[in-house]
Design a protein around this motif. Structure first.
Motif, PDB file in Angstrom:
ATOM      1  N   ALA A 221       0.831  -1.212   0.000  1.00  0.00           N
ATOM      2  CA  ALA A 221       0.000   0.000   0.000  1.00  0.00           C
ATOM      3  C   ALA A 221       0.862   1.256   0.000  1.00  0.00           C
ATOM      4  N   TYR A 222       1.918   1.285   0.822  1.00  0.00           N
ATOM      5  CA  TYR A 222       2.824   2.437   0.834  1.00  0.00           C
ATOM      6  C   TYR A 222       3.416   2.665  -0.556  1.00  0.00           C
ATOM      7  N   ALA A 223       3.844   1.564  -1.192  1.00  0.00           N
ATOM      8  CA  ALA A 223       4.505   1.664  -2.500  1.00  0.00           C
ATOM      9  C   ALA A 223       3.558   2.214  -3.562  1.00  0.00           C
ATOM     10  N   LEU A 224       2.341   1.679  -3.599  1.00  0.00           N
ATOM     11  CA  LEU A 224       1.390   2.084  -4.638  1.00  0.00           C
ATOM     12  C   LEU A 224       0.810   3.475  -4.399  1.00  0.00           C
ATOM     13  N   ASN A 225       0.833   3.914  -3.130  1.00  0.00           N
ATOM     14  CA  ASN A 225       0.317   5.248  -2.801  1.00  0.00           C
ATOM     15  C   ASN A 225       1.414   6.297  -2.675  1.00  0.00           C
ATOM     16  N   GLY A 226       2.681   5.866  -2.785  1.00  0.00           N
ATOM     17  CA  GLY A 226       3.801   6.798  -2.667  1.00  0.00           C
ATOM     18  C   GLY A 226       3.942   7.372  -1.273  1.00  0.00           C
ATOM     19  N   GLU A 227       3.851   6.517  -0.255  1.00  0.00           N
ATOM     20  CA  GLU A 227       3.918   6.958   1.136  1.00  0.00           C
ATOM     21  C   GLU A 227       5.163   6.415   1.834  1.00  0.00           C
ATOM     22  N   LEU A 228       5.484   7.029   2.984  1.00  0.00           N
ATOM     23  CA  LEU A 228       6.607   6.619   3.832  1.00  0.00           C
ATOM     24  C   LEU A 228       7.879   6.396   3.020  1.00  0.00           C
ATOM     25  N   MET A 229       8.407   5.150   3.041  1.00  0.00           N
ATOM     26  CA  MET A 229       9.683   4.895   2.361  1.00  0.00           C
ATOM     27  C   MET A 229       9.575   5.026   0.840  1.00  0.00           C
ATOM     28  N   PHE A 230       8.344   5.148   0.320  1.00  0.00           N
ATOM     29  CA  PHE A 230       8.139   5.313  -1.123  1.00  0.00           C
ATOM     30  C   PHE A 230       7.640   6.720  -1.460  1.00  0.00           C
ATOM     31  N   LYS A 231       7.835   7.646  -0.522  1.00  0.00           N
ATOM     32  CA  LYS A 231       7.337   9.007  -0.719  1.00  0.00           C
ATOM     33  C   LYS A 231       7.866   9.640  -2.000  1.00  0.00           C
ATOM     34  N   ASP A 232       9.121   9.387  -2.318  1.00  0.00           N
ATOM     35  CA  ASP A 232       9.724   9.955  -3.527  1.00  0.00           C
ATOM     36  C   ASP A 232       9.974   8.893  -4.597  1.00  0.00           C
ATOM     37  N   ASN A 233       9.331   7.736  -4.440  1.00  0.00           N
ATOM     38  CA  ASN A 233       9.628   6.626  -5.350  1.00  0.00           C
ATOM     39  C   ASN A 233       8.400   5.736  -5.520  1.00  0.00           C
ATOM     40  N   LYS A 234       7.284   6.352  -5.877  1.00  0.00           N
ATOM     41  CA  LYS A 234       6.021   5.631  -6.006  1.00  0.00           C
ATOM     42  C   LYS A 234       6.134   4.497  -7.016  1.00  0.00           C
ATOM     43  N   VAL A 235       5.515   3.364  -6.677  1.00  0.00           N
ATOM     44  CA  VAL A 235       5.507   2.195  -7.566  1.00  0.00           C
ATOM     45  C   VAL A 235       4.155   2.145  -8.270  1.00  0.00           C
ATOM     46  N   ASP A 236       4.159   2.227  -9.592  1.00  0.00           N
ATOM     47  CA  ASP A 236       2.889   2.293 -10.320  1.00  0.00           C
ATOM     48  C   ASP A 236       2.718   1.191 -11.359  1.00  0.00           C
ATOM     49  N   ASN A 237       3.557   0.142 -11.285  1.00  0.00           N
ATOM     50  CA  ASN A 237       3.464  -0.915 -12.287  1.00  0.00           C
ATOM     51  C   ASN A 237       3.292  -2.291 -11.651  1.00  0.00           C
ATOM     52  N   VAL A 238       2.701  -2.325 -10.448  1.00  0.00           N
ATOM     53  CA  VAL A 238       2.541  -3.583  -9.715  1.00  0.00           C
ATOM     54  C   VAL A 238       1.088  -3.766  -9.315  1.00  0.00           C
ATOM     55  N   LYS A 239       0.601  -5.003  -9.436  1.00  0.00           N
ATOM     56  CA  LYS A 239      -0.761  -5.325  -9.020  1.00  0.00           C
ATOM     57  C   LYS A 239      -0.742  -6.564  -8.121  1.00  0.00           C
ATOM     58  N   ALA A 240      -1.836  -6.777  -7.428  1.00  0.00           N
ATOM     59  CA  ALA A 240      -1.930  -7.876  -6.465  1.00  0.00           C
ATOM     60  C   ALA A 240      -2.363  -9.174  -7.138  1.00  0.00           C
ATOM     61  N   ILE A 241      -1.846 -10.280  -6.615  1.00  0.00           N
ATOM     62  CA  ILE A 241      -2.383 -11.604  -6.941  1.00  0.00           C
ATOM     63  C   ILE A 241      -3.347 -12.021  -5.840  1.00  0.00           C
ATOM     64  N   GLY A 242      -2.938 -11.892  -4.586  1.00  0.00           N
ATOM     65  CA  GLY A 242      -3.824 -12.228  -3.479  1.00  0.00           C
ATOM     66  C   GLY A 242      -3.059 -12.284  -2.175  1.00  0.00           C
ATOM     67  N   THR A 243      -3.799 -12.283  -1.069  1.00  0.00           N
ATOM     68  CA  THR A 243      -3.162 -12.397   0.245  1.00  0.00           C
ATOM     69  C   THR A 243      -3.037 -13.873   0.624  1.00  0.00           C
ATOM     70  N   LEU A 244      -2.117 -14.139   1.568  1.00  0.00           N
ATOM     71  CA  LEU A 244      -1.759 -15.519   1.868  1.00  0.00           C
ATOM     72  C   LEU A 244      -2.071 -15.920   3.312  1.00  0.00           C
ATOM     73  N   TYR A 245      -1.502 -15.217   4.274  1.00  0.00           N
ATOM     74  CA  TYR A 245      -1.633 -15.594   5.682  1.00  0.00           C
ATOM     75  C   TYR A 245      -1.235 -14.395   6.545  1.00  0.00           C
ATOM     76  N   PRO A 246      -1.579 -14.416   7.828  1.00  0.00           N
ATOM     77  CA  PRO A 246      -1.185 -13.303   8.702  1.00  0.00           C
ATOM     78  C   PRO A 246       0.328 -13.317   8.945  1.00  0.00           C
ATOM     79  N   GLU A 247       0.928 -12.126   8.915  1.00  0.00           N
ATOM     80  CA  GLU A 247       2.325 -11.965   9.285  1.00  0.00           C
ATOM     81  C   GLU A 247       2.356 -11.303  10.650  1.00  0.00           C
ATOM     82  N   THR A 248       2.783 -12.062  11.610  1.00  0.00           N
ATOM     83  CA  THR A 248       2.707 -11.645  12.997  1.00  0.00           C
ATOM     84  C   THR A 248       3.893 -10.772  13.388  1.00  0.00           C
ATOM     85  N   VAL A 249       3.598  -9.650  14.049  1.00  0.00           N
ATOM     86  CA  VAL A 249       4.659  -8.804  14.592  1.00  0.00           C
ATOM     87  C   VAL A 249       5.100  -9.429  15.918  1.00  0.00           C
ATOM     88  N   GLN A 250       6.314  -9.977  15.919  1.00  0.00           N
ATOM     89  CA  GLN A 250       6.854 -10.652  17.097  1.00  0.00           C
ATOM     90  C   GLN A 250       7.992  -9.814  17.683  1.00  0.00           C
TER      91      GLN A 250
END
Length: 336
Positions: free
Chosen positions: A111-140
């Motif tokens: 989401a950051y990449a496609l919206n040009g936010e945070l670490m992608f503020k000056d480097n927006k990614v506009d050529n990528v699309k989703a296939i699908g989500t897989l599983y929860p990634e837990t913050v440990q």
């Protein structure tokens, strides 16, 4: 018939046979190259190569990606190769640069990449699309039992691994510390990979580490074989505040017994997902999506049990689907 006449007859017969053979080989002409219709084509020709970016060797993406690459190679026209990488943010950048075809990413980083936010503020990614989500990634948030760290607030003044700059782990660490009234200025932040983090905890050079990955995470499992570890909980009110401010988070739990911990630990998670360059042909992405989601029983990693077509659009938010993936999920009756 004379020898000369006999030779001429057989020469004419051979030429006629060659013409018939050539016509037969060109019949239909649709099996050479190009996209497949949901599986490996029956025609000849070499399979196309496909690069699948995963993450570090101590995380979940790498072994999971290896299983997926094998499935793609078995079920489609592609020879897929899983490659280790710096994970989400690096993967999105690599797809933008055309250096890979498909990659793992956290939903928040995509989401950051496609919206040009945070670490992608000056480097927006506009050529990528989703296939699908897989599983929860837990913050440990990992430490040892004897560290004296029992809460997020206890990280103040400690040496803490927060992942590589610009990584998904780094963003998670910043946001969780922020909700607790802390920042990187309040800790001794170390930019380490999962393996480096657990090695650091083992050696005593760092006190704790943020690790965002599916549980169990290989690097943490290895550490738990050597040390009695603790997973730091996030309090209910802080989880609520975090989700209100950053809605791509969800409440999650590290179950009792994981890494030999004696009880469930409350924390948060984002979703792991697959993303693809938008210039990949629709038929190819359809075939790849179908191959993965209809062969999850062949995934050797424990997270394979959580990967289902029925839940593949959960948590995808406003991220655009590739038309090939959309076609597959539409056929399965799955909608955003």
């Amino acid at each position: 018939m004379s020898k000369r006449g006999s030779g001429l007859f057989f020469a004419i017969l051979l030429a006629f046979a060659l013409i018939l053979s050539a016509c037969g080989n060109n019949n239909g002409g649709g099996n050479q190259g190009g996209g497949s219709e949901g599986g490996k084509s029956s025609g000849g020709g070499d399979n196309k190569t496909l690069s699948l970016l995963t993450g570090g060797t101590g995380g979940t993406y790498y072994p999971l990606g290896g299983s997926m690459a094998q499935i793609i190679s078995d079920e489609t026209d592609y020879n897929a190769n899983a490659q280790s990488s710096g994970a989400s943010a690096e993967n999105m950048q690599a797809l933008k640069n055309g250096e890979a075809d498909i990659a793992f990413s956290q939903t928040d980083i995509a989401a950051y990449a496609l919206n040009g936010e945070l670490m992608f503020k000056d480097n927006k990614v506009d050529n990528v699309k989703a296939i699908g989500t897989l599983y929860p990634e837990t913050v440990q948030i990992i430490t040892t039992k004897g560290s004296g760290i029992n809460s997020v607030e206890d990280l103040k003044g400690k040496s803490v691994s927060v992942g590589a700059p610009g990584s998904g782990v780094n963003a998670n660490a910043q946001q969780i510390l922020e909700i607790h009234g802390l920042s990187f200025d309040d800790i001794k932040a170390q930019s380490l990979s999962f393996d480096e983090s657990t090695d650091g905890i083992q050696s005593g050079s760092i006190d704790a580490a943020f690790i965002t990955a599916g549980t169990p995470t290989a690097a943490v499992e290895s550490l738990s074989a050597q040390k009695e570890i603790r997973v730091i909980p996030i309090a209910d009110d802080k989880i609520k505040q975090l989700i209100e401010k950053y809605p791509y988070y969800a409440e999650d739990t590290v179950p009792k017994g994981t890494y030999k911990i004696p009880e469930d630990v409350k924390t948060v998670a984002v979703k792991a997902m697959l993303v693809v360059r938008d210039d990949m042909p629709e038929d190819d992405v359809y075939a790849i999506t179908k191959a993965i989601f209809e062969n999850t029983d062949k995934i050797t990693h424990a997270k394979g049990k959580l990967i289902k077509a029925e839940t593949a659009l959960d948590g995808i938010g406003d991220l655009p689907l590739h038309p090939g993936a959309e076609k597959y999920f539409s056929e399965k009756g799955v909608q955003k």
